[in-house]
Design a protein around this motif. Structure first.
Motif: not given
Length: 425
Positions: A14-16, A21-29, A157-158
């Motif tokens: 749902k995020k995708l 797309p600028c809203v990122y998240h931590f972790y591969k899983k 980055m920002w």
């Protein structure tokens, strides 16, 4: 635990589809976080995580602190919103409280809904008072995501604005581990601070804005004397000093506000994040003289609303009643000493820095090459062990700890033991 949670895979889908797309998240899983309780977070499976990032330096009084939550609920049941065009007491009580706990002479507040708005407002106020329009900011600083604050930001980055303002000059910060001039403190004679005078002596600058300790920049912590010299230069050229305490405020560094470590009084101070322990609010505060330059009508629709103001007052009460500022100082010294002990055993730990419970470990390979991939791997390993930490810095290689101020020594020992094991693997 209830079972009506869609889970991380569904959230990612749902995020995708629905988020920019600028809203990122931590972790591969990544996991789906559904609950918070003081220094702990819980995912949809019921797994507990010791939170050593605090929502990026927000949850100083702990997640869902019952004393803060109770005050919020009580206010919600009574009066949720009006805006500043009507008289309500919580906003005025909060303004009075901030005048009492901020450095001397800071007295008059303006409330908004975020740190970006607070910094934007502070910049406007500086321009109104000085009748000048240019600013000096610091490389690797982060001041927000609005048009102006993104331009004040010195962290690549920002800085996504394709057309940056030409009225902002960025100077090297006090990044002693990677000195822009190749010098060593104190023999450097604070060259980075003295460069400010070279920039401003022939210009029309309204203000200098800086985070006392750069959060997203990598927990960059200036040495003794740095801000005293900055203040002297600003006074010489009639410029204002804006200190951005969005990440560093409300006990985080072992003082109520980080600039107090240097015994310097700013002209304008901005704050957000921990001000209301996660309830959206921002503010900037200044002295009587500067405040009187802003007289045309101005308001933030949700700024200072009864719920956020009440949450902030409850948060201040918890911080003071449980002596969380002193607790951050004491636990921070303990934590930093433990990290420095680890540093003697692990070459990957290039530098340990910060104050109070705002600490960073720059991870490097030979010749100080940033160990960005290794940092990501450590964060993943921490997460699998039920510990959450952060990563900051230009190269995203600074392992960052900004936990709720309610943690214990046992929590610190757990993190130290885990980091030691991870680095030996």
């Amino acid at each position: 635990m209830t079972t009506n949670h869609i889970g991380p895979d569904a959230i990612l889908r749902k995020k995708l589809e629905y988020l920019i797309p600028c809203v990122y998240h931590f972790y591969k899983k990544p996991m789906q976080i559904i609950k918070g309780q003081m220094q702990y977070l819980y995912d949809h499976t019921g797994k507990q995580y010791l939170d050593f990032y605090g929502g990026v330096s927000v949850m100083n009084a702990g997640h869902c602190n019952p004393e803060v939550v109770e005050k919020i609920c009580e206010q919600m049941r009574t009066l949720q919103h009006t805006t500043a065009i009507y008289l309500t007491q919580p906003m005025i009580d909060l303004a009075e409280k901030l005048a009492l706990i901020t450095p001397p002479s800071l007295k008059r507040s303006f409330f908004c809904a975020s740190g970006s708005e607070a910094n934007e407002g502070a910049a406007l106020l500086a321009q109104l008072y000085t009748k000048k329009h240019k600013f000096v900011a610091v490389q690797q600083g982060l001041h927000g995501r609005t048009k102006l604050t993104m331009n004040l930001t010195g962290l690549p980055m920002w800085r996504t604005d394709p057309n940056p303002s030409g009225d902002i000059v960025h100077i090297p910060g006090a990044y002693c581990y990677r000195c822009a001039y190749g010098l060593t403190y104190p023999l450097c004679d604070l060259r980075c601070a003295r460069y400010l005078e070279d920039v401003v002596k022939n210009g029309e600058f309204a203000a200098f804005i800086v985070e006392p300790i750069q959060g997203n920049g990598g927990i960059i912590t200036p040495p003794s004397g740095y801000f005293q010299l900055i203040r002297k230069i600003l006074d010489t050229y009639n410029m204002l000093f804006i200190t951005d305490e969005v990440q560093t405020g409300f006990g985080r560094t072992g003082e109520m506000f980080a600039i107090e470590h240097w015994n310097v009084i700013p002209d304008i101070m901005t704050m957000a994040k921990a001000l209301a322990n996660g309830t959206p609010i921002g503010a900037f505060i200044t002295n009587d003289k500067i405040a009187l330059s802003y007289t045309r009508p101005g308001a933030s629709t949700t700024g200072g609303n009864p719920v956020s103001a009440t949450a902030a007052l409850a948060t201040m009460d918890v911080i003071e009643r449980y002596q969380l500022v002193q607790r951050a100082k004491d636990l921070g010294n303990y934590f930093k000493d433990k990290l420095i002990e680890l540093q003697q055993r692990h070459k990957l730990m290039g530098e340990v820095r910060g104050k109070g419970l705002m600490l960073g470990v720059e991870l490097v390979k030979e010749n100080k090459i940033p160990a960005a991939e290794e940092t990501d791997n450590i964060l993943e390993d921490f997460k699998d062990r039920g510990i959450l930490a952060g990563k900051t810095g230009v190269s995203r290689n600074v392992l960052t700890f900004q936990p709720p101020l309610v943690i214990t020594r046992e929590d610190i020992d757990r993190v130290i033991e885990a980091l030691d094991e991870i680095l030996f693997d």
